[in-house]
Design an enzyme around this catalytic site. Structure first.
Site, PDB file in Angstrom:
ATOM      1  N   LYS A 172       5.809   5.551  -1.420  1.00 47.31           N
ATOM      2  CA  LYS A 172       6.649   6.410  -0.579  1.00 47.31           C
ATOM      3  C   LYS A 172       8.085   6.453  -1.095  1.00 47.31           C
ATOM      4  CE  LYS A 172       4.181   6.258   3.802  1.00 47.31           C
ATOM      5  NZ  LYS A 172       4.192   5.820   5.213  1.00 47.31           N
ATOM      6  N   ASP A 228      -4.534   0.463   8.366  1.00 51.63           N
ATOM      7  CA  ASP A 228      -3.326   1.280   8.256  1.00 51.63           C
ATOM      8  C   ASP A 228      -3.323   2.334   9.366  1.00 51.63           C
ATOM      9  OD1 ASP A 228      -1.975   3.631   5.803  1.00 51.63           O
ATOM     10  OD2 ASP A 228      -0.933   2.286   7.189  1.00 51.63           O
ATOM     11  N   HIS A 255       0.810  -1.224   0.000  1.00 55.61           N
ATOM     12  CA  HIS A 255       0.000   0.000   0.000  1.00 55.61           C
ATOM     13  C   HIS A 255       0.842   1.271   0.000  1.00 55.61           C
ATOM     14  CE1 HIS A 255       0.817  -0.607   4.266  1.00 55.61           C
ATOM     15  NE2 HIS A 255       0.489   0.658   4.492  1.00 55.61           N
ATOM     16  N   ASP A 256       1.999   1.243   0.624  1.00 51.73           N
ATOM     17  CA  ASP A 256       2.828   2.451   0.721  1.00 51.73           C
ATOM     18  C   ASP A 256       4.051   2.419  -0.193  1.00 51.73           C
ATOM     19  OD1 ASP A 256       2.361   3.392   4.240  1.00 51.73           O
ATOM     20  OD2 ASP A 256       1.416   4.112   2.379  1.00 51.73           O
ATOM     21  N   HIS A 276      -5.974   3.792  -0.490  1.00 50.74           N
ATOM     22  CA  HIS A 276      -5.945   3.478   0.945  1.00 50.74           C
ATOM     23  C   HIS A 276      -6.006   4.718   1.839  1.00 50.74           C
ATOM     24  CE1 HIS A 276      -1.624   4.169   0.350  1.00 50.74           C
ATOM     25  NE2 HIS A 276      -1.514   4.343   1.663  1.00 50.74           N
ATOM     26  N   HIS A 277      -6.051   5.903   1.197  1.00 49.76           N
ATOM     27  CA  HIS A 277      -6.266   7.126   1.979  1.00 49.76           C
ATOM     28  C   HIS A 277      -7.614   7.768   1.665  1.00 49.76           C
ATOM     29  CE1 HIS A 277      -2.626   7.687   4.369  1.00 49.76           C
ATOM     30  NE2 HIS A 277      -1.949   7.164   3.358  1.00 49.76           N
ATOM     31  N   HIS A 313       2.049   9.852  -2.711  1.00 51.04           N
ATOM     32  CA  HIS A 313       2.577   8.475  -2.625  1.00 51.04           C
ATOM     33  C   HIS A 313       1.503   7.467  -3.070  1.00 51.04           C
ATOM     34  CE1 HIS A 313       0.514   8.167   1.325  1.00 51.04           C
ATOM     35  NE2 HIS A 313       0.634   6.861   1.191  1.00 51.04           N
TER      36      HIS A 313
END
Lengths: 352, 117
Positions: free
Chosen positions: A221, A305, A217-218, A276-277, A246
């Site tokens: 970054k 998360d 998911h990240d 996911h945000h 990201h």
């Protein structure tokens, strides 16, 4: 276990005897049956031990056709030959009917004994070969399943190593990746067990795949500069906007990864990376999706998360307890989430 | 007088070698079932069925006899009963009397010699 029982089914004892003697000489255990019902009971009792059945068609109580039909109707899996013994020379209709009902072969009673013996040997040999091929195929299937699992394990290790490496840039020790995997998996299992429409048909393999995807998911970054990623204090508006990218950066990275096996893992990863945000009330980013415009999988990763981030220490904050973290989420202090997922999260974190 | 198995073929139409092969060369079993054939009631039932012109029963009993005679390698009896069975199936009822006459003659001759075993 070697199949060692032969059933000889004929209402006339005289007709059974030649087969009884033939197989007695070959050290088989022979069971004589004088009607189809008797034969059926023995088939059920000795299904895994029977090597062959020799079956007359004309019998009282339950004839040969009746027995074949009953075996078919009751879905009994027959892994041995059923050989019809008949005096119906050249009766094609009889032969066809018996074969259609599952008989393996027809042998005429009046054939020369040498011919009958050879026919029986050929049929047995065929079934032995079939049995050996089946065993070989099962062994190969086991080996393939093992190799597939090894590849899956390797893939998971590769993906998680990559994710951990990326996460470690902002001080994470690698726990976050594993926690997201575990929390996502538990959430999905609970949701499936409670019959949630979107996930009720997921298999364990599907759940595993989505949980794998969640650890990426990240990944975006990697494109965020260190000074922003590791800034201990509050981000400026401009820095925050960069940080938000990201999600889209991660999705672009995922999109560029070739997917030769066409598995859904990268599709899930793309969706989760990008969304996911997002938040249930539309106040998330990057697309401001509202409610179930965002997939359930991305919503799950969003909530876990936040939960995991709250319960881990960071350079800019201490770790909250699990109860504190849950209450903050429930009270909307970290954005708006799907109420059903909040309920499930409670069940999941209490199991931890 | 006790007749030996191998002598039978001098008197009735029987293929001893074929019969023994069917009984996996267990001579004692072959003789046992040849003797049992003497006591078998199927022929009596066939006779009654012919008297009653019960075609279904004639077919059934002649079919059963065909099977038994085939197993015992009683060649002529096998053929006669096979013909009788087919005559019923083909609705050639006018052949019944002739065929049954052959059947009964051959049957009685066979049984008389089998009794000597």
């Amino acid at each position: 276990m070697k199949r060692n029982i032969v059933l000889v089914v004929d209402d006339q004892e005289i007709n059974r005897i030649p087969f009884v003697l033939h197989f007695y000489k070959k050290n088989y255990q022979v069971i004589e049956c004088d009607n189809g019902k008797n034969a059926y009971d023995n088939i059920v009792a000795h299904l895994d031990e029977i090597a062959a059945i020799f079956l007359d068609l004309n019998m009282p109580v339950l004839d040969g056709f009746g027995l074949l039909k009953k075996i078919k109707e009751d879905n009994i899996e027959i892994l041995f030959p059923i050989i019809i013994i008949t005096s119906e020379e050249n009766n094609n209709q009889t032969i066809k009917q018996a074969l259609d009902l599952g008989a393996t072969d027809i042998i005429q009673r009046e054939l020369n004994e040498g011919v009958i013996t050879k026919r029986i040997e050929n049929i047995f040999s065929l079934y032995e070969t079939k049995e050996q091929l089946k065993e070989l195929s099962e062994n190969q299937e086991k080996i393939i399943a093992q190799k597939v699992q090894e590849i899956k394990d390797l893939s998971f290790n590769t993906i998680s190593t990559m994710a951990i490496a990326i996460e470690s840039r902002d001080g994470d020790t690698g726990n976050h990746v594993n926690n997201i995997y575990n929390l996502t998996k538990k959430m999905l299992i609970h949701l499936r067990d409670e019959g949630f429409e979107e996930v009720k048909n997921l298999t364990n393999d599907d759940i595993e795949e989505i949980a794998y995807a969640s650890i990426l998911h990240d990944v975006g970054k990697i494109a965020i500069p260190d000074n922003i990623l590791n800034k201990p204090g509050k981000l400026t508006l401009e820095e925050y906007e960069i940080m938000k990218t990201h999600t889209t950066q991660g999705a672009n990275i995922i999109k560029r990864i070739k997917n030769p096996s066409n598995s859904k893992l990268m599709d899930y990863a793309y969706d989760i990376c990008l969304h996911h945000h997002e938040r249930y009330d539309g106040r998330g980013y990057p697309e401001g999706l509202v409610g179930d415009e965002c997939s359930l999988y991305a919503q799950i990763v969003a909530i876990v998360d936040v939960f995991d981030a709250l319960t881990q220490p960071r350079v800019y904050k201490k770790a909250f307890t699990k109860d504190e973290a849950f209450n903050m989420i429930k009270n909307g202090e970290c954005g708006n989430f799907n109420k059903n997922l909040i309920l499930i999260l409670k069940k999941v974190y209490l199991e931890l | 007088m006790n007749m030996k198995l191998e002598e039978l073929s001098n008197y009735i139409d029987i293929n001893i070698e074929e019969g023994l092969a069917r009984f996996s060369n267990f001579e004692s079993f072959y003789i046992k079932y040849l003797k049992k054939f003497v006591e078998d009631e199927t022929f009596t039932k066939l006779k009654q069925a012919v008297l009653n012109s019960n075609y279904q029963e004639i077919e059934s009993y002649s079919h059963a006899l065909k099977g038994v005679c085939g197993t015992l390698a009683l060649k002529k009896l096998y053929l006669i009963n096979s013909d009788l069975c087919n005559a019923i199936r083909n609705k050639n009822y006018d052949l019944i009397e002739q065929l049954f006459t052959q059947d009964i003659n051959e049957y009685e001759k066979t049984v008389n010699y089998l009794k000597l075993l």
